[in-house]
Design a protein around this motif. Structure first.
Motif, PDB file in Angstrom:
ATOM      1  N   ARG A 190      -1.053  -1.415   3.790  1.00 53.04           N
ATOM      2  CA  ARG A 190      -0.694  -0.001   4.012  1.00 53.04           C
ATOM      3  C   ARG A 190      -1.661   0.633   5.014  1.00 53.04           C
ATOM      4  NH1 ARG A 190       0.326  -0.059  -1.677  1.00 53.04           N
ATOM      5  NH2 ARG A 190      -1.662   0.940  -2.106  1.00 53.04           N
ATOM      6  N   GLU A 191      -2.941   0.320   4.875  1.00 56.43           N
ATOM      7  CA  GLU A 191      -3.971   0.867   5.768  1.00 56.43           C
ATOM      8  C   GLU A 191      -3.752   0.391   7.214  1.00 56.43           C
ATOM      9  OE1 GLU A 191      -7.242   3.036   6.984  1.00 56.43           O
ATOM     10  OE2 GLU A 191      -6.192   3.133   5.074  1.00 56.43           O
ATOM     11  N   LEU A 192      -3.455  -0.894   7.384  1.00 57.78           N
ATOM     12  CA  LEU A 192      -3.202  -1.421   8.732  1.00 57.78           C
ATOM     13  C   LEU A 192      -1.975  -0.769   9.353  1.00 57.78           C
ATOM     14  CD1 LEU A 192      -3.840  -5.281   8.658  1.00 57.78           C
ATOM     15  CD2 LEU A 192      -5.002  -3.545  10.011  1.00 57.78           C
ATOM     16  N   ARG A 193      -0.931  -0.607   8.576  1.00 66.93           N
ATOM     17  CA  ARG A 193       0.289   0.017   9.111  1.00 66.93           C
ATOM     18  C   ARG A 193       0.059   1.481   9.461  1.00 66.93           C
ATOM     19  NH1 ARG A 193       4.833  -2.490   5.024  1.00 66.93           N
ATOM     20  NH2 ARG A 193       5.257  -4.396   6.211  1.00 66.93           N
ATOM     21  N   ARG A 194      -0.790   2.140   8.692  1.00 67.65           N
ATOM     22  CA  ARG A 194      -1.047   3.567   8.901  1.00 67.65           C
ATOM     23  C   ARG A 194      -1.999   3.790  10.085  1.00 67.65           C
ATOM     24  NH1 ARG A 194      -1.434   4.885   3.874  1.00 67.65           N
ATOM     25  NH2 ARG A 194      -3.499   4.018   3.608  1.00 67.65           N
ATOM     26  N   ASN A 195      -3.123   3.056  10.120  1.00 66.18           N
ATOM     27  CA  ASN A 195      -4.175   3.352  11.090  1.00 66.18           C
ATOM     28  C   ASN A 195      -4.425   2.287  12.140  1.00 66.18           C
ATOM     29  OD1 ASN A 195      -4.841   5.849   9.845  1.00 66.18           O
ATOM     30  ND2 ASN A 195      -5.914   4.724   8.257  1.00 66.18           N
ATOM     31  N   GLU A 236      -3.055  -2.438  -0.521  1.00 65.33           N
ATOM     32  CA  GLU A 236      -3.747  -1.359   0.189  1.00 65.33           C
ATOM     33  C   GLU A 236      -4.129  -1.768   1.611  1.00 65.33           C
ATOM     34  OE1 GLU A 236      -5.051   2.176   1.323  1.00 65.33           O
ATOM     35  OE2 GLU A 236      -3.943   1.791  -0.509  1.00 65.33           O
ATOM     36  N   TRP A 237      -4.605  -3.000   1.817  1.00 69.28           N
ATOM     37  CA  TRP A 237      -5.013  -3.416   3.168  1.00 69.28           C
ATOM     38  C   TRP A 237      -3.834  -3.373   4.143  1.00 69.28           C
ATOM     39  CZ3 TRP A 237      -2.647  -7.527   5.516  1.00 69.28           C
ATOM     40  CH2 TRP A 237      -2.067  -8.506   4.704  1.00 69.28           C
ATOM     41  N   THR A 257      -5.512   1.479  17.852  1.00 67.78           N
ATOM     42  CA  THR A 257      -5.411   2.174  16.573  1.00 67.78           C
ATOM     43  C   THR A 257      -4.452   3.353  16.722  1.00 67.78           C
ATOM     44  OG1 THR A 257      -7.223   3.677  17.085  1.00 67.78           O
ATOM     45  CG2 THR A 257      -7.815   1.589  15.996  1.00 67.78           C
ATOM     46  N   THR A 258      -4.037   3.909  15.607  1.00 70.05           N
ATOM     47  CA  THR A 258      -3.167   5.082  15.624  1.00 70.05           C
ATOM     48  C   THR A 258      -3.844   6.222  16.380  1.00 70.05           C
ATOM     49  OG1 THR A 258      -2.157   4.419  13.548  1.00 70.05           O
ATOM     50  CG2 THR A 258      -1.949   6.743  14.152  1.00 70.05           C
TER      51      THR A 258
END
Length: 134
Positions: free
Chosen positions: A52-57, A49-50, A86-87
């Motif tokens: 995926r979260e970094l790649r997303r946001n 999850e960490w 950030t994104t």
């Protein structure tokens, strides 16, 4: 005689680069250890999850920021962007579409056109060489 297979490891910075994430934003246990090739493959195949979260946001490293904005890393620097974004920050820059971004995107487009022209020219030369040798 038996061969001993050593596990290939890499520094966290190298692993973060391969994963496309900003090292400083990764969990402490990732930053403080070493990453084996098999661990890297596992992270890529089934990201926690960490990750995926970094790649997303984000925050995203400069190569990712540059790619998302459609400019070079040098273009980012010329535009005054030197830190991870950030994104949300990237999207804000896209919406504002400042003059430096327009200029750098045009530069990137010119670079891509020139690279395509050179590739086509080299292919033509190779084809002519093949014809003359036949």
């Amino acid at each position: 005689m038996t061969s001993h297979k050593t596990t290939q490891t890499m520094k966290p910075a190298t692993a973060a680069k391969k994963l496309g994430v900003y090292l400083e934003a990764t969990p402490a246990e990732f930053r403080e250890g070493v990453v084996s090739r098999s661990e890297l493959n596992a992270l890529q195949a089934d990201p926690p999850e960490w990750l995926r979260e970094l790649r997303r946001n984000g925050p995203h490293p400069r190569p990712v920021v540059a790619a998302r904005l459609g400019v070079s890393i040098a273009g980012l620097a010329r535009g005054g962007v030197t830190e991870a974004l950030t994104t949300e920050q990237i999207d804000e820059i896209k919406q504002q579409n400042p003059e430096w971004l327009q200029k750098e995107r045009a530069t990137q487009a010119d670079v891509r056109k020139e690279a395509a022209r050179i590739k086509e020219r080299d292919a033509e030369r190779a084809a002519r060489r093949e014809q003359s040798e036949a």
